[in-house]
Design a protein around this motif. Structure first.
Motif, mmCIF file in Angstrom:
data_model
loop_
_atom_site.group_PDB
_atom_site.id
_atom_site.type_symbol
_atom_site.label_atom_id
_atom_site.label_comp_id
_atom_site.label_asym_id
_atom_site.label_seq_id
_atom_site.Cartn_x
_atom_site.Cartn_y
_atom_site.Cartn_z
ATOM 1 N N ASP A 1 0.798 -1.221 0.000
ATOM 2 C CA ASP A 1 0.000 0.000 0.000
ATOM 3 C C ASP A 1 0.833 1.273 0.000
ATOM 4 O O ASP A 1 0.291 2.375 0.000
ATOM 5 N N VAL A 2 2.150 1.111 -0.002
ATOM 6 C CA VAL A 2 3.028 2.287 0.023
ATOM 7 C C VAL A 2 2.997 2.971 -1.344
ATOM 8 O O VAL A 2 2.893 2.316 -2.379
ATOM 9 N N THR A 3 3.047 4.285 -1.323
ATOM 10 C CA THR A 3 3.051 5.040 -2.588
ATOM 11 C C THR A 3 4.418 5.696 -2.795
ATOM 12 O O THR A 3 5.226 5.775 -1.865
ATOM 13 N N VAL A 4 4.664 6.156 -4.019
ATOM 14 C CA VAL A 4 5.876 6.924 -4.287
ATOM 15 C C VAL A 4 5.465 8.280 -4.861
ATOM 16 O O VAL A 4 4.595 8.368 -5.727
ATOM 17 N N ALA A 5 6.062 9.334 -4.315
ATOM 18 C CA ALA A 5 5.723 10.693 -4.749
ATOM 19 C C ALA A 5 6.867 11.281 -5.561
ATOM 20 O O ALA A 5 8.028 11.177 -5.160
ATOM 21 N N VAL A 6 6.549 11.852 -6.716
ATOM 22 C CA VAL A 6 7.574 12.527 -7.521
ATOM 23 C C VAL A 6 7.185 13.996 -7.707
ATOM 24 O O VAL A 6 6.011 14.341 -7.756
ATOM 25 N N ASN A 7 8.201 14.842 -7.781
ATOM 26 C CA ASN A 7 7.984 16.273 -7.963
ATOM 27 C C ASN A 7 7.899 16.600 -9.456
ATOM 28 O O ASN A 7 8.781 16.240 -10.226
ATOM 29 N N ILE A 8 6.825 17.275 -9.833
ATOM 30 C CA ILE A 8 6.624 17.637 -11.241
ATOM 31 C C ILE A 8 6.690 19.167 -11.370
ATOM 32 O O ILE A 8 5.933 19.884 -10.713
ATOM 33 N N SER A 9 7.588 19.637 -12.214
ATOM 34 C CA SER A 9 7.744 21.084 -12.412
ATOM 35 C C SER A 9 6.641 21.649 -13.294
ATOM 36 O O SER A 9 6.010 20.932 -14.072
ATOM 37 N N ALA A 10 6.450 22.954 -13.177
ATOM 38 C CA ALA A 10 5.381 23.651 -13.899
ATOM 39 C C ALA A 10 5.413 23.378 -15.403
ATOM 40 O O ALA A 10 4.396 23.038 -16.010
ATOM 41 N N ARG A 11 6.577 23.534 -15.998
ATOM 42 C CA ARG A 11 6.665 23.375 -17.447
ATOM 43 C C ARG A 11 6.340 21.948 -17.886
ATOM 44 O O ARG A 11 5.784 21.714 -18.952
ATOM 45 N N HIS A 12 6.700 20.999 -17.045
ATOM 46 C CA HIS A 12 6.417 19.611 -17.374
ATOM 47 C C HIS A 12 4.918 19.329 -17.274
ATOM 48 O O HIS A 12 4.350 18.606 -18.093
ATOM 49 N N LEU A 13 4.280 19.926 -16.264
ATOM 50 C CA LEU A 13 2.831 19.746 -16.122
ATOM 51 C C LEU A 13 2.089 20.361 -17.307
ATOM 52 O O LEU A 13 1.035 19.883 -17.719
ATOM 53 N N ALA A 14 2.664 21.413 -17.868
ATOM 54 C CA ALA A 14 2.041 22.070 -19.021
ATOM 55 C C ALA A 14 2.300 21.307 -20.323
ATOM 56 O O ALA A 14 1.627 21.524 -21.324
ATOM 57 N N SER A 15 3.275 20.409 -20.295
ATOM 58 C CA SER A 15 3.653 19.683 -21.512
ATOM 59 C C SER A 15 2.542 18.739 -21.971
ATOM 60 O O SER A 15 1.991 17.982 -21.174
ATOM 61 N N PRO A 16 2.223 18.757 -23.272
ATOM 62 C CA PRO A 16 1.147 17.911 -23.777
ATOM 63 C C PRO A 16 1.446 16.415 -23.668
ATOM 64 O O PRO A 16 0.535 15.605 -23.757
ATOM 65 N N SER A 17 2.722 16.055 -23.454
ATOM 66 C CA SER A 17 3.039 14.624 -23.426
ATOM 67 C C SER A 17 3.082 14.040 -22.016
ATOM 68 O O SER A 17 3.232 12.831 -21.849
ATOM 69 N N LEU A 18 2.914 14.878 -20.976
ATOM 70 C CA LEU A 18 3.048 14.356 -19.614
ATOM 71 C C LEU A 18 2.095 13.196 -19.312
ATOM 72 O O LEU A 18 2.509 12.184 -18.747
ATOM 73 N N VAL A 19 0.844 13.338 -19.702
ATOM 74 C CA VAL A 19 -0.135 12.301 -19.370
ATOM 75 C C VAL A 19 0.284 10.957 -19.976
ATOM 76 O O VAL A 19 0.230 9.916 -19.308
ATOM 77 N N ASP A 20 0.761 10.995 -21.224
ATOM 78 C CA ASP A 20 1.237 9.765 -21.869
ATOM 79 C C ASP A 20 2.478 9.208 -21.181
ATOM 80 O O ASP A 20 2.631 7.995 -21.052
ATOM 81 N N GLU A 21 3.343 10.106 -20.746
ATOM 82 C CA GLU A 21 4.565 9.664 -20.068
ATOM 83 C C GLU A 21 4.230 8.961 -18.756
ATOM 84 O O GLU A 21 4.838 7.945 -18.405
ATOM 85 N N VAL A 22 3.261 9.511 -18.022
ATOM 86 C CA VAL A 22 2.844 8.898 -16.765
ATOM 87 C C VAL A 22 2.228 7.527 -17.035
ATOM 88 O O VAL A 22 2.562 6.534 -16.385
ATOM 89 N N ARG A 23 1.372 7.468 -18.048
ATOM 90 C CA ARG A 23 0.729 6.204 -18.405
ATOM 91 C C ARG A 23 1.785 5.167 -18.759
ATOM 92 O O ARG A 23 1.734 4.013 -18.319
ATOM 93 N N GLN A 24 2.770 5.603 -19.531
ATOM 94 C CA GLN A 24 3.830 4.692 -19.960
ATOM 95 C C GLN A 24 4.681 4.200 -18.782
ATOM 96 O O GLN A 24 5.004 3.008 -18.696
ATOM 97 N N ALA A 25 5.014 5.109 -17.864
ATOM 98 C CA ALA A 25 5.814 4.711 -16.696
ATOM 99 C C ALA A 25 5.051 3.671 -15.862
ATOM 100 O O ALA A 25 5.643 2.710 -15.358
ATOM 101 N N LEU A 26 3.740 3.860 -15.744
ATOM 102 C CA LEU A 26 2.925 2.914 -14.986
ATOM 103 C C LEU A 26 2.870 1.565 -15.692
ATOM 104 O O LEU A 26 3.015 0.507 -15.073
ATOM 105 N N GLU A 27 2.674 1.599 -17.002
ATOM 106 C CA GLU A 27 2.596 0.350 -17.772
ATOM 107 C C GLU A 27 3.897 -0.422 -17.694
ATOM 108 O O GLU A 27 3.910 -1.622 -17.427
#
Ligand code: C2E
Ligand code: CA
Ligand code: CA
Ligand code: CA
Length: 273
Positions: A114-140
């Protein structure tokens, strides 16, 4: 006077050129460092105040520089944030943090399930159109369940970037958790918390430093408001048992700080596990 003015302009030019050169060099070094595996993540525990159980690890980046030794993030993250380089750093962090927690879970499914891992996401990265795909890919790629990944963002991100809100919505639809970092240091008011796309509030460590009763009441107020909006609260920068007792007394459920555990390399973290 004319030549004098020209002289000043030249000095200014030279200073600017030097600064740009230094920055370009640092950026090139970071890029090279990514390519040759010079970065590593250290993990700091987030504990339950009530029972001392491990709840999460925050992944904090360090640069093992061949000449400069261990470089803290404050000495290179701001430079990376000046350009799209921060997105490459962020992607590296996402990949490695999810992979690491998945590995720890395989080693110890009981202790880590049940332990989670937290990562820091910078403003520009959150604004990047590819972030959601990158997160999905890291999880997969890691096989980690989405709910076990926490993205820490600072409040300035939410106010400055119109796309941030859309991206946060998409990320939460994936099932990941979003945490508002350094709360209290920016401009978000308690009233705005309700509208934000976040699940957790991290109260900035500066609030714990103060013994001033007014600050103490403010912390209590932030916790009460967060709970009213169904947010979890993490107090950052806990360095003493007194601070921990005070947090327990005002109903803060999660805490992080040197008193509970310093950031450690993955190897050192495993020895404790
Ligand atoms: P942050 O996200 O607020 O991280 C918490 C910082 O406080 C960490 O410093 C941690 O080592 C430190 N800290 C934790 N407990 C205590 C305590 O009890 N007392 C004191 N005095 N300090 C404590 P660190 O690792 O040097 O990171 C500094 C900042 O660099 C982070 O602040 C975050 O904004 C940024 N950062 C770190 N890793 C990353 C990353 O992977 N990506 C991005 N974009 N930023 C990162
Ligand atoms: Ca953080
Ligand atoms: Ca913080
Ligand atoms: Ca910070």
């Amino acid at each position: 006077a004319k030549s004098n003015g020209r002289g000043r302009a030249e000095i200014f030019d030279q200073a600017l050129r030097t600064e740009l050169e230094v920055r370009a060099k640092l950026e090139a070094d970071i890029r090279a460092g990514l390519a040759s595996d010079e970065f590593e993540l250290h993990y700091q525990p987030v504990m339950s105040v009530a029972d001392g159980n491990l709840r999460s690890y925050e992944a904090l980046i360090r640069w093992r520089h061949p000449l400069r030794g261990m470089v803290p993030p404050n000495e290179f993250i701001p430079a990376a944030e000046e350009s799209l380089l921060i997105c490459e750093v962020g992607r590296w962090v996402l990949t490695h943090a999810t992979r690491q927690l998945a590995e720890w879970t395989r080693m110890d499914p009981q202790g880590h399930g049940d332990v989670t891992v937290a990562v820091n996401i910078s403003a520009r990265h959150l604004a990047s159109p590819s972030l959601v795909d990158e997160v999905r890919q890291a999880l997969e790629e890691s096989g980690l369940q989405p709910r076990r990944l926490v993205l820490e963002i600072t409040e300035t991100v939410l106010l400055d970037e119109p796309t941030a809100d859309t991206h946060l919505r998409a990320l939460r639809d994936l099932g990941v958790t979003v945490s508002l970092d350094d709360f209290g240091t920016g401009y978000t008011s308690i009233g705005q918390l309700q509208k934000l796309q976040v699940d957790t509030l991290k109260i900035d460590q500066s609030f714990l430093r103060s013994d001033d009763p007014a600050t103490q009441s403010l912390v209590k107020l932030m916790i009460t408001a967060a709970h009213a909006f169904n947010l979890d609260v993490v107090a950052e920068g806990v360095e003493t048992q007194e601070q921990l007792d005070r947090l327990a007394a005002i109903g803060c459920e999660l805490a992080q700080g040197y008193y509970l555990g310093r950031p450690k390399s993955a190897q050192e973290t495993e020895i404790v596990v």
